[in-house]
Design a protein around this motif. Structure first.
Motif, PDB file in Angstrom:
ATOM      1  N   ALA A 155      11.376   3.955   9.660  1.00 52.73           N
ATOM      2  CA  ALA A 155      10.375   2.932   9.344  1.00 52.73           C
ATOM      3  C   ALA A 155      11.007   1.876   8.441  1.00 52.73           C
ATOM      4  CB  ALA A 155       9.176   3.557   8.658  1.00 52.73           C
ATOM      5  N   GLU A 156      10.420   0.696   8.453  1.00 54.64           N
ATOM      6  CA  GLU A 156      10.898  -0.365   7.572  1.00 54.64           C
ATOM      7  C   GLU A 156      10.727   0.017   6.107  1.00 54.64           C
ATOM      8  OE1 GLU A 156       9.171  -4.167   8.538  1.00 54.64           O
ATOM      9  OE2 GLU A 156       9.405  -3.772  10.679  1.00 54.64           O
ATOM     10  N   HIS A 157       9.664   0.753   5.808  1.00 52.61           N
ATOM     11  CA  HIS A 157       9.387   1.212   4.449  1.00 52.61           C
ATOM     12  C   HIS A 157       9.090   2.704   4.544  1.00 52.61           C
ATOM     13  CE1 HIS A 157       9.087  -3.024   3.459  1.00 52.61           C
ATOM     14  NE2 HIS A 157       8.297  -3.138   4.521  1.00 52.61           N
ATOM     15  N   TYR A 158       9.944   3.508   3.937  1.00 53.59           N
ATOM     16  CA  TYR A 158       9.866   4.960   4.056  1.00 53.59           C
ATOM     17  C   TYR A 158      10.143   5.579   2.692  1.00 53.59           C
ATOM     18  CZ  TYR A 158      11.093   9.697   5.598  1.00 53.59           C
ATOM     19  OH  TYR A 158      11.140  11.057   5.767  1.00 53.59           O
ATOM     20  N   GLY A 159       9.310   6.537   2.289  1.00 52.41           N
ATOM     21  CA  GLY A 159       9.526   7.250   1.038  1.00 52.41           C
ATOM     22  C   GLY A 159       9.083   8.697   1.170  1.00 52.41           C
ATOM     23  N   VAL A 160       9.561   9.527   0.251  1.00 52.70           N
ATOM     24  CA  VAL A 160       9.223  10.951   0.243  1.00 52.70           C
ATOM     25  C   VAL A 160       8.850  11.336  -1.183  1.00 52.70           C
ATOM     26  CG1 VAL A 160      10.093  13.301   0.618  1.00 52.70           C
ATOM     27  CG2 VAL A 160      10.795  11.453   2.150  1.00 52.70           C
ATOM     28  N   VAL A 161       7.765  12.079  -1.303  1.00 51.08           N
ATOM     29  CA  VAL A 161       7.309  12.521  -2.617  1.00 51.08           C
ATOM     30  C   VAL A 161       6.763  13.939  -2.517  1.00 51.08           C
ATOM     31  CG1 VAL A 161       5.001  11.510  -2.285  1.00 51.08           C
ATOM     32  CG2 VAL A 161       5.840  11.884  -4.603  1.00 51.08           C
ATOM     33  N   ILE A 162       6.982  14.712  -3.572  1.00 49.49           N
ATOM     34  CA  ILE A 162       6.320  16.002  -3.735  1.00 49.49           C
ATOM     35  C   ILE A 162       5.339  15.803  -4.881  1.00 49.49           C
ATOM     36  CG2 ILE A 162       6.583  18.436  -4.315  1.00 49.49           C
ATOM     37  CD1 ILE A 162       9.342  18.287  -2.983  1.00 49.49           C
ATOM     38  N   ASP A 163       4.059  15.988  -4.597  1.00 48.94           N
ATOM     39  CA  ASP A 163       3.038  15.679  -5.600  1.00 48.94           C
ATOM     40  C   ASP A 163       2.915  16.791  -6.642  1.00 48.94           C
ATOM     41  OD1 ASP A 163       1.253  17.691  -4.645  1.00 48.94           O
ATOM     42  OD2 ASP A 163       0.175  16.271  -3.391  1.00 48.94           O
ATOM     43  N   ARG A 164       2.017  16.608  -7.594  1.00 48.66           N
ATOM     44  CA  ARG A 164       1.853  17.544  -8.708  1.00 48.66           C
ATOM     45  C   ARG A 164       1.426  18.935  -8.265  1.00 48.66           C
ATOM     46  NH1 ARG A 164      -3.435  15.307 -11.854  1.00 48.66           N
ATOM     47  NH2 ARG A 164      -2.762  13.293 -11.107  1.00 48.66           N
TER      48      ARG A 164
ATOM     49  N   GLU B 119       0.830  -1.199   0.000  1.00 46.56           N
ATOM     50  CA  GLU B 119       0.000   0.000   0.000  1.00 46.56           C
ATOM     51  C   GLU B 119       0.869   1.256   0.000  1.00 46.56           C
ATOM     52  OE1 GLU B 119      -3.773   2.126   0.131  1.00 46.56           O
ATOM     53  OE2 GLU B 119      -2.966   0.307  -0.753  1.00 46.56           O
ATOM     54  N   ALA B 120       1.965   1.237   0.759  1.00 48.04           N
ATOM     55  CA  ALA B 120       2.879   2.382   0.777  1.00 48.04           C
ATOM     56  C   ALA B 120       3.451   2.619  -0.619  1.00 48.04           C
ATOM     57  CB  ALA B 120       3.992   2.157   1.793  1.00 48.04           C
ATOM     58  N   GLY B 121       3.835   1.556  -1.303  1.00 51.66           N
ATOM     59  CA  GLY B 121       4.364   1.684  -2.657  1.00 51.66           C
ATOM     60  C   GLY B 121       3.337   2.220  -3.631  1.00 51.66           C
ATOM     61  N   ARG B 122       2.101   1.743  -3.525  1.00 52.28           N
ATOM     62  CA  ARG B 122       1.025   2.206  -4.401  1.00 52.28           C
ATOM     63  C   ARG B 122       0.779   3.700  -4.217  1.00 52.28           C
ATOM     64  NH1 ARG B 122      -3.839   4.024  -4.370  1.00 52.28           N
ATOM     65  NH2 ARG B 122      -4.157   3.786  -2.137  1.00 52.28           N
ATOM     66  N   VAL B 123       0.695   4.134  -2.944  1.00 43.62           N
ATOM     67  CA  VAL B 123       0.429   5.541  -2.652  1.00 43.62           C
ATOM     68  C   VAL B 123       1.598   6.415  -3.094  1.00 43.62           C
ATOM     69  CG1 VAL B 123       0.073   7.209  -0.766  1.00 43.62           C
ATOM     70  CG2 VAL B 123      -1.230   5.064  -0.812  1.00 43.62           C
ATOM     71  N   LEU B 124       2.831   5.994  -2.832  1.00 43.73           N
ATOM     72  CA  LEU B 124       4.009   6.765  -3.232  1.00 43.73           C
ATOM     73  C   LEU B 124       4.024   6.961  -4.751  1.00 43.73           C
ATOM     74  CD1 LEU B 124       6.747   7.979  -2.089  1.00 43.73           C
ATOM     75  CD2 LEU B 124       7.771   5.879  -2.949  1.00 43.73           C
ATOM     76  N   GLN B 125       3.792   5.893  -5.496  1.00 44.49           N
ATOM     77  CA  GLN B 125       3.795   5.982  -6.961  1.00 44.49           C
ATOM     78  C   GLN B 125       2.658   6.866  -7.468  1.00 44.49           C
ATOM     79  OE1 GLN B 125       6.177   4.883  -9.084  1.00 44.49           O
ATOM     80  NE2 GLN B 125       7.262   4.363  -7.201  1.00 44.49           N
ATOM     81  N   ALA B 126       1.468   6.723  -6.898  1.00 40.73           N
ATOM     82  CA  ALA B 126       0.312   7.503  -7.346  1.00 40.73           C
ATOM     83  C   ALA B 126       0.499   8.994  -7.053  1.00 40.73           C
ATOM     84  CB  ALA B 126      -0.968   6.985  -6.687  1.00 40.73           C
ATOM     85  N   LEU B 127       0.997   9.322  -5.861  1.00 42.78           N
ATOM     86  CA  LEU B 127       1.246  10.727  -5.533  1.00 42.78           C
ATOM     87  C   LEU B 127       2.375  11.295  -6.398  1.00 42.78           C
ATOM     88  CD1 LEU B 127       0.977  10.709  -1.633  1.00 42.78           C
ATOM     89  CD2 LEU B 127      -0.603  11.796  -3.237  1.00 42.78           C
ATOM     90  N   GLY B 128       3.285  10.430  -6.821  1.00 41.25           N
ATOM     91  CA  GLY B 128       4.414  10.867  -7.630  1.00 41.25           C
ATOM     92  C   GLY B 128       4.088  11.140  -9.087  1.00 41.25           C
ATOM     93  N   GLU B 129       2.926  10.677  -9.570  1.00 41.70           N
ATOM     94  CA  GLU B 129       2.555  10.938 -10.959  1.00 41.70           C
ATOM     95  C   GLU B 129       2.371  12.439 -11.174  1.00 41.70           C
ATOM     96  OE1 GLU B 129      -0.715   8.610 -12.422  1.00 41.70           O
ATOM     97  OE2 GLU B 129       0.093   6.788 -11.501  1.00 41.70           O
ATOM     98  N   GLY B 130       3.188  12.997 -12.031  1.00 39.79           N
ATOM     99  CA  GLY B 130       3.155  14.438 -12.267  1.00 39.79           C
ATOM    100  C   GLY B 130       3.915  15.216 -11.213  1.00 39.79           C
TER     101      GLY B 130
END
Length: 140
Positions: free
Chosen positions: A114-123, A90-101
C-alpha cells in the motif's frame, strides 16, 4: 454465509470495547452481559457483569469481543486485524491512537502492499496492519 471473528479479552473486554469504539469510530451493535442469577453451570466465579459477547461494527465489518475466559493461551499469535482506510491522515491517526500504550512496529510508510502501510500492536496485545491508498489486494 458470513465469518465473524471473536476476540477474547478476559477481564478487559469493556475497556477494549470502549477503546476500539472511540479510536475506530465503530458502532457497538449489542452487548450481552452475565447476570448474577444466570444458570450456575455457565457462570465462573467473578463472571456476573462480565461481557459474554459484544458486537462491534468497524466500517462494514463486524467483530465479536468477549470477556469470557477462553481455555488455553490467550496471546494473539498468527493473525492480524487489517484496516483499510480512506486517507493517509486517517491511517496515521489510527496508527498513533492504537499505538498509545502499545508498540508501533512499522511506522506509516510506502510499501509494495500500500502507499501508506503501518503495523502496531495495541495495549491489549492485538496485532493491526493499517493501510491507505493503492492497496493491491483490497477485498471487494
Amino acid at each position: 454465509m458470513q465469518a465473524i471473528s471473536t476476540i477474547y479479552f478476559p477481564c478487559l473486554c469493556a475497556e477494549a470495547l470502549s477503546f476500539y469504539r472511540d479510536i475506530l469510530h465503530a458502532e457497538v451493535l449489542f452487548q450481552l452481559t452475565a447476570v448474577p442469577d444466570g444458570p450456575p453451570q455457565y457462570l465462573q466465579p467473578g463472571s456476573p457483569g462480565m461481557i459474554l459477547r459484544a458486537g462491534l461494527r468497524v466500517g462494514s465489518t463486524t467483530l465479536y469481543l468477549s470477556g469470557a475466559d477462553h481455555a488455553g493461551d490467550l496471546a494473539f499469535h498468527g493473525f492480524s486485524v487489517s484496516l483499510q482506510l480512506d486517507s493517509a491522515d486517517e491511517a496515521g491517526r489510527v496508527l498513533q491512537a492504537l499505538g498509545e500504550g502499545g508498540n508501533i512496529r512499522v511506522p506509516l510508510r510506502a510499501t509494495t502492499l500500500a502507499e501508506h502501510y503501518g503495523v502496531v500492536i495495541d495495549r491489549f496485545g492485538l496485532h493491526w496492519t493499517i493501510e491507505a491508498g493503492g492497496t493491491y489486494a483490497r477485498a471487494a
